[in-house]
Write a protein that holds these residues in place. Structure first.
Motif, PDB file in Angstrom:
ATOM      1  N   VAL A  48       0.858  -1.183   0.000  1.00  0.00           N
ATOM      2  CA  VAL A  48       0.000   0.000   0.000  1.00  0.00           C
ATOM      3  C   VAL A  48       0.894   1.234   0.000  1.00  0.00           C
ATOM      4  O   VAL A  48       2.056   1.167   0.419  1.00  0.00           O
ATOM      5  CB  VAL A  48      -0.963   0.006   1.213  1.00  0.00           C
ATOM      6  N   PRO A  49       0.386   2.374  -0.493  1.00  0.00           N
ATOM      7  CA  PRO A  49       1.234   3.569  -0.589  1.00  0.00           C
ATOM      8  C   PRO A  49       1.959   3.932   0.705  1.00  0.00           C
ATOM      9  O   PRO A  49       3.106   4.358   0.671  1.00  0.00           O
ATOM     10  CB  PRO A  49       0.251   4.652  -1.012  1.00  0.00           C
ATOM     11  N   CYS A  64       8.230   1.800  -9.378  1.00  0.00           N
ATOM     12  CA  CYS A  64       7.393   0.682  -8.962  1.00  0.00           C
ATOM     13  C   CYS A  64       7.081  -0.186 -10.173  1.00  0.00           C
ATOM     14  O   CYS A  64       6.657   0.324 -11.208  1.00  0.00           O
ATOM     15  CB  CYS A  64       6.124   1.273  -8.353  1.00  0.00           C
ATOM     16  N   THR A  66       4.752  -3.409 -11.313  1.00  0.00           N
ATOM     17  CA  THR A  66       3.613  -4.181 -10.841  1.00  0.00           C
ATOM     18  C   THR A  66       2.928  -4.896 -11.990  1.00  0.00           C
ATOM     19  O   THR A  66       3.038  -4.481 -13.138  1.00  0.00           O
ATOM     20  CB  THR A  66       2.611  -3.264 -10.096  1.00  0.00           C
ATOM     21  N   SER A  70      -1.996  -1.888  -8.811  1.00  0.00           N
ATOM     22  CA  SER A  70      -1.487  -1.383  -7.529  1.00  0.00           C
ATOM     23  C   SER A  70      -1.288   0.117  -7.560  1.00  0.00           C
ATOM     24  O   SER A  70      -0.830   0.677  -8.548  1.00  0.00           O
ATOM     25  CB  SER A  70      -0.146  -2.033  -7.185  1.00  0.00           C
ATOM     26  N   ASP A  71      -1.611   0.755  -6.445  1.00  0.00           N
ATOM     27  CA  ASP A  71      -1.357   2.187  -6.266  1.00  0.00           C
ATOM     28  C   ASP A  71       0.080   2.327  -5.791  1.00  0.00           C
ATOM     29  O   ASP A  71       0.453   1.823  -4.738  1.00  0.00           O
ATOM     30  CB  ASP A  71      -2.326   2.757  -5.235  1.00  0.00           C
ATOM     31  N   CYS A  72       0.894   3.005  -6.556  1.00  0.00           N
ATOM     32  CA  CYS A  72       2.317   3.145  -6.236  1.00  0.00           C
ATOM     33  C   CYS A  72       2.614   4.452  -5.516  1.00  0.00           C
ATOM     34  O   CYS A  72       3.771   4.890  -5.475  1.00  0.00           O
ATOM     35  CB  CYS A  72       3.152   3.012  -7.502  1.00  0.00           C
ATOM     36  N   GLY A  73       1.612   5.084  -4.955  1.00  0.00           N
ATOM     37  CA  GLY A  73       1.828   6.275  -4.149  1.00  0.00           C
ATOM     38  C   GLY A  73       2.439   7.445  -4.885  1.00  0.00           C
ATOM     39  O   GLY A  73       3.202   8.199  -4.306  1.00  0.00           O
ATOM     40  N   ARG A  77       5.382   4.336 -12.254  1.00  0.00           N
ATOM     41  CA  ARG A  77       4.819   2.989 -12.236  1.00  0.00           C
ATOM     42  C   ARG A  77       5.006   2.346 -13.606  1.00  0.00           C
ATOM     43  O   ARG A  77       4.679   2.925 -14.627  1.00  0.00           O
ATOM     44  CB  ARG A  77       3.330   3.069 -11.917  1.00  0.00           C
ATOM     45  N   HIS A  79       3.952  -1.094 -15.648  1.00  0.00           N
ATOM     46  CA  HIS A  79       3.049  -2.245 -15.580  1.00  0.00           C
ATOM     47  C   HIS A  79       3.614  -3.376 -16.427  1.00  0.00           C
ATOM     48  O   HIS A  79       3.918  -3.192 -17.599  1.00  0.00           O
ATOM     49  CB  HIS A  79       1.650  -1.859 -16.065  1.00  0.00           C
TER      50      HIS A  79
END
Length: 116
Positions: A48-49, A64, A66, A70-73, A77, A79
Motif C-alpha cells: 500500500v502507498p 514501482c 507491478t 497497484s497504487d504506487c503512491g 509505475r 506495468h
C-alpha cells in the motif's frame, strides 16, 4: 531469461526497482530484469502507498513495477503485462559480482519503522 531481458530493455533508467508483482513468474522475471539492468530490487513490507513512502524517501531513484492495478503512491509505475514470445535465438549472460547488492528486503515495521 528471454522474458527478463525483454523486460529489462523496457525499464526506466533508475537505481532501484520496487517489485509489487503478485504473479510468481512475473516476480522472478522482474528480479532478473533488475539484475540485468544493475538495479537493486527493493522488497517492501507491504504493497500500500504508506508502505512504499519510506522506501521512496530512502531511495529517491526508484520506480514501482507491478502486474496489477497497484497504487504506487505517486511514484513512477511500470506495468508488467505479457511477454515477448520466443527469444531463444539470443544468448543471455547474467554476471553478478560477489559483492554486489541485488536486493534489499525490509522488515514488516510491526515494532516501529520498517528497516532493511
Amino acid at each position: 531469461m528471454g522474458d527478463a531481458r525483454w523486460l529489462a530493455e523496457r525499464l526506466p533508467a533508475r537505481e532501484f526497482q520496487i517489485n509489487l508483482c503478485e504473479d510468481r513468474y512475473h516476480f522472478l522475471t522482474a528480479l532478473l530484469s533488475a539484475t540485468l539492468r544493475g538495479q537493486v530490487l527493493l522488497l517492501s513490507p507491504g504493497n500500500v502507498p504508506g508502505d512504499l513512502l519510506p522506501l521512496r524517501q530512502r531511495h529517491p531513484s526508484s520506480y514501482c513495477l507491478t502486474d496489477t492495478a497497484s497504487d504506487c503512491g505517486g511514484m513512477e509505475r511500470v506495468h508488467f503485462s505479457g511477454s515477448p514470445g520466443d527469444l531463444s535465438g539470443r544468448p543471455i549472460e547474467l554476471n553478478v559480482a560477489g559483492d554486489s547488492v541485488v536486493a534489499e528486503l525490509y522488515t514488516s515495521g510491526s515494532t516501529g519503522t520498517a528497516i532493511p
